[in-house]
Design a protein around this motif. Structure first.
Motif, PDB file in Angstrom:
ATOM      1  N   GLY A 151       1.413   3.828  -0.639  1.00  0.00           N
ATOM      2  CA  GLY A 151       1.618   4.760   0.452  1.00  0.00           C
ATOM      3  C   GLY A 151       2.854   4.506   1.284  1.00  0.00           C
ATOM      4  N   ALA A 152       3.530   3.383   1.052  1.00  0.00           N
ATOM      5  CA  ALA A 152       4.690   3.024   1.868  1.00  0.00           C
ATOM      6  C   ALA A 152       5.934   3.783   1.430  1.00  0.00           C
ATOM      7  CB  ALA A 152       4.947   1.517   1.772  1.00  0.00           C
ATOM      8  N   ALA A 153       6.795   4.065   2.402  1.00  0.00           N
ATOM      9  CA  ALA A 153       8.106   4.623   2.066  1.00  0.00           C
ATOM     10  C   ALA A 153       8.871   3.607   1.218  1.00  0.00           C
ATOM     11  CB  ALA A 153       8.879   4.935   3.343  1.00  0.00           C
ATOM     12  N   PRO A 154       9.721   4.052   0.274  1.00  0.00           N
ATOM     13  CA  PRO A 154      10.397   3.118  -0.632  1.00  0.00           C
ATOM     14  C   PRO A 154      11.137   1.993   0.081  1.00  0.00           C
ATOM     15  CG  PRO A 154      10.702   5.357  -1.394  1.00  0.00           C
ATOM     16  CD  PRO A 154      10.024   5.462  -0.063  1.00  0.00           C
ATOM     17  N   HIS A 155      11.783   2.287   1.209  1.00  0.00           N
ATOM     18  CA  HIS A 155      12.558   1.256   1.889  1.00  0.00           C
ATOM     19  C   HIS A 155      11.695   0.392   2.811  1.00  0.00           C
ATOM     20  CE1 HIS A 155      12.309   4.626   4.663  1.00  0.00           C
ATOM     21  NE2 HIS A 155      12.616   3.811   5.662  1.00  0.00           N
ATOM     22  N   LEU A 156      10.391   0.710   2.908  1.00  0.00           N
ATOM     23  CA  LEU A 156       9.496  -0.040   3.794  1.00  0.00           C
ATOM     24  C   LEU A 156       8.420  -0.803   3.032  1.00  0.00           C
ATOM     25  CD1 LEU A 156       9.011   2.581   6.671  1.00  0.00           C
ATOM     26  CD2 LEU A 156      10.534   0.578   6.629  1.00  0.00           C
ATOM     27  N   LEU A 157       8.637  -1.038   1.747  1.00  0.00           N
ATOM     28  CA  LEU A 157       7.651  -1.777   0.960  1.00  0.00           C
ATOM     29  C   LEU A 157       7.339  -3.138   1.586  1.00  0.00           C
ATOM     30  CD1 LEU A 157       8.610  -1.280  -2.808  1.00  0.00           C
ATOM     31  CD2 LEU A 157       6.750  -0.203  -1.526  1.00  0.00           C
ATOM     32  N   LEU A 158       8.378  -3.853   1.986  1.00  0.00           N
ATOM     33  CA  LEU A 158       8.168  -5.201   2.503  1.00  0.00           C
ATOM     34  C   LEU A 158       7.434  -5.163   3.840  1.00  0.00           C
ATOM     35  CD1 LEU A 158       8.569  -8.134   1.855  1.00  0.00           C
ATOM     36  CD2 LEU A 158      10.841  -8.034   2.878  1.00  0.00           C
ATOM     37  N   ASP A 159       7.756  -4.203   4.685  1.00  0.00           N
ATOM     38  CA  ASP A 159       7.042  -4.072   5.952  1.00  0.00           C
ATOM     39  C   ASP A 159       5.554  -3.830   5.710  1.00  0.00           C
ATOM     40  OD1 ASP A 159       9.373  -4.446   7.317  1.00  0.00           O
ATOM     41  OD2 ASP A 159       9.648  -2.345   7.868  1.00  0.00           O
ATOM     42  N   SER A 160       5.251  -2.931   4.796  1.00  0.00           N
ATOM     43  CA  SER A 160       3.860  -2.632   4.470  1.00  0.00           C
ATOM     44  C   SER A 160       3.159  -3.862   3.895  1.00  0.00           C
ATOM     45  CB  SER A 160       3.797  -1.475   3.476  1.00  0.00           C
ATOM     46  OG  SER A 160       2.470  -1.220   3.066  1.00  0.00           O
ATOM     47  N   LEU A 161       3.858  -4.569   3.008  1.00  0.00           N
ATOM     48  CA  LEU A 161       3.272  -5.766   2.415  1.00  0.00           C
ATOM     49  C   LEU A 161       2.989  -6.826   3.476  1.00  0.00           C
ATOM     50  CD1 LEU A 161       2.479  -7.312  -0.151  1.00  0.00           C
ATOM     51  CD2 LEU A 161       4.844  -8.143  -0.264  1.00  0.00           C
ATOM     52  N   ARG A 162       3.923  -7.014   4.411  1.00  0.00           N
ATOM     53  CA  ARG A 162       3.718  -8.013   5.459  1.00  0.00           C
ATOM     54  C   ARG A 162       2.480  -7.704   6.294  1.00  0.00           C
ATOM     55  NH1 ARG A 162      10.176  -8.145   6.876  1.00  0.00           N
ATOM     56  NH2 ARG A 162      10.698 -10.017   5.642  1.00  0.00           N
ATOM     57  N   THR A 163       2.276  -6.440   6.616  1.00  0.00           N
ATOM     58  CA  THR A 163       1.090  -6.050   7.379  1.00  0.00           C
ATOM     59  C   THR A 163      -0.181  -6.378   6.606  1.00  0.00           C
ATOM     60  OG1 THR A 163       2.299  -4.267   8.473  1.00  0.00           O
ATOM     61  CG2 THR A 163      -0.107  -4.119   8.458  1.00  0.00           C
ATOM     62  N   SER A 164      -0.203  -6.074   5.313  1.00  0.00           N
ATOM     63  CA  SER A 164      -1.379  -6.354   4.488  1.00  0.00           C
ATOM     64  C   SER A 164      -1.618  -7.851   4.358  1.00  0.00           C
ATOM     65  CB  SER A 164      -1.195  -5.727   3.099  1.00  0.00           C
ATOM     66  OG  SER A 164      -1.123  -4.328   3.170  1.00  0.00           O
TER      67      SER A 164
END
Length: 406
Positions: free
Chosen positions: A9-22
């Motif tokens: 569900g993350a925007a392509p450039h925000l993969l790492l941000d999403s991963l960090r939250t998880s």
């Protein structure tokens, strides 16, 4: 939400941000950074912004725990004295190594079970990166130590990658110069039954070579996806190149179709790069009947040849670019330097061997070529488990067309 769901569900450039939250929610992670390998395979570079200042500098691929994990492809748990433990995890998709995920977790969470769980997260991240890479420049920009030439950009956009792995085989490639050459041609396609592979010499440096290689690669893929056999693929590409360049930019190529069940191999040698085989303790150049390079003359007729791979075999393809467009009978990699390079690197894994052979040829060979591509294919055979170390394999008589031994 699962990590996989969050990444999807993350925007392509925000993969790492999403991963960090998880990772914070699921593992109480205090920090997570993604280190991507640069185009030259020399350093691991953090996707900005890096959370840990200590990980902001570029990490050489042959140093430190991150380099160790990238080389060995095994997760590593570091539990130094302190409130946190650091887990280093390979980010790899079907044998193609992207980099290393580094996660800091509380010391009491630094366990083998957590490491194994995070390894699955890193694998999921690798697949997400491959998709996201089509929609953002963030990850490609991170991988650059300096600017690519236009030819280099074309090459990286068209080639399938550096590696591919399946139950029966491991395939790894390395080429130099990684940032400027543009002339290398390499492609593969895998189905349940077969591996189709093409390796070709560059036709010179710079953008003209990149244009020829890109045109030829498009023709090869067009023929392959139309369901043509190996001879048909060679013939269509030959006609396309001749029609476009009228014999001025022929391409020396080797096309293979490997039956993944039996190891039976069909080969079309169109003035190809050199092909070597390592079987047991014997290293030998496989001498094929060379036919005309693709695009040299109109309506060239190609004929297939047959080889057979045995479990434990390693095939090494060596393609050397030249300063001028290649013609039949022009410069090719001399056997001596290639044989010595293969002898010195035969103990290395399939992932490490191509880069080592390229460095040997460029650093130690008198009159070294300007550009080199080396591809290593390790054959395990149908139903074989992934090997722990190098290769074994039953002894077998040499192919009838094999020549000098080292």
């Amino acid at each position: 939400m699962t990590v996989e769901g969050a990444l999807r569900g993350a925007a392509p450039h925000l993969l790492l941000d999403s991963l960090r939250t998880s990772l914070t929610q699921l593992y109480a992670a205090s920090c997570a950074d993604l280190l991507l390998v640069d185009y030259g395979f020399t350093s691991l570079r953090p996707v900005p912004p890096a959370q840990a200042p200590a990980r902001a500098p570029h990490v050489p691929v042959d140093e430190g725990p991150a380099g160790r994990v990238f080389r060995t492809q095994q997760p590593y748990l570091s539990r130094d004295v302190g409130p946190t433990a650091t887990v280093y995890l390979p980010v790899t998709v079907r044998g193609d190594r992207f980099g290393v995920l580094v996660v800091d977790v509380p010391a009491d969470r630094g366990t083998p079970e957590t490491t194994a769980s995070l390894a699955r997260v890193a694998e999921t991240l690798g697949h997400a990166l491959r998709v996201a890479d089509r929609h953002t420049d963030l990850y490609r920009s991170t991988r650059r130590t300096h600017a690519l030439s236009v030819a280099g950009e074309m090459q990286w956009d068209t080639l399938p990658g550096r590696a591919c792995a399946g139950p029966a085989f491991d395939l790894h490639a390395h080429w130099e110069p990684a940032y400027t050459s543009g002339g290398h041609l390499l492609d593969w396609s895998v189905t349940e039954d077969e591996l189709l592979l093409i390796v070709a010499d560059g036709v010179g440096p710079g953008t003209p070579a990149a244009l020829v290689s890109t045109f030829a690669l498009t023709a090869i893929r067009n023929a392959r996806r139309a369901g043509l056999d190996l001879v048909g693929q060679a013939s269509l590409t030959d006609q396309a190149l001749y029609g476009q360049y009228r014999g001025k930019s022929p391409l020396a190529a080797l096309l293979l179709r490997i039956d993944l069940t039996s190891g039976e191999t069909e080969v079309v040698d169109a003035g190809s790069p050199t092909l070597w085989r390592i079987r047991g303790d014997v290293t030998e150049r496989v001498e094929l009947d060379r036919q005309l390079p693709l695009g040299m003359f109109e309506d060239t007729v190609y004929a297939p040849q047959r080889l057979r791979l045995l479990a434990g075999d390693r095939l090494v393809f060596v393609a050397c670019g030249t300063a001028e467009p290649r013609t039949l009978g022009a410069y090719e990699a001399p056997d001596g330097p290639v044989a010595r390079a293969l002898a010195r690197t035969r103990h290395l894994s399939g992932a490490d061997a191509p880069g080592a052979v390229v460095r040997e040829l460029l650093d130690t060979s008198p009159g070294a070529p300007e550009a080199v591509l080396v591809l290593c294919l390790d054959w395990r055979g149908h139903g074989a488990a992934a090997p722990e170390g190098r290769r074994g394999g039953e002894p077998a008589p040499p192919l009838p067309d094999a020549s000098p031994r080292v």
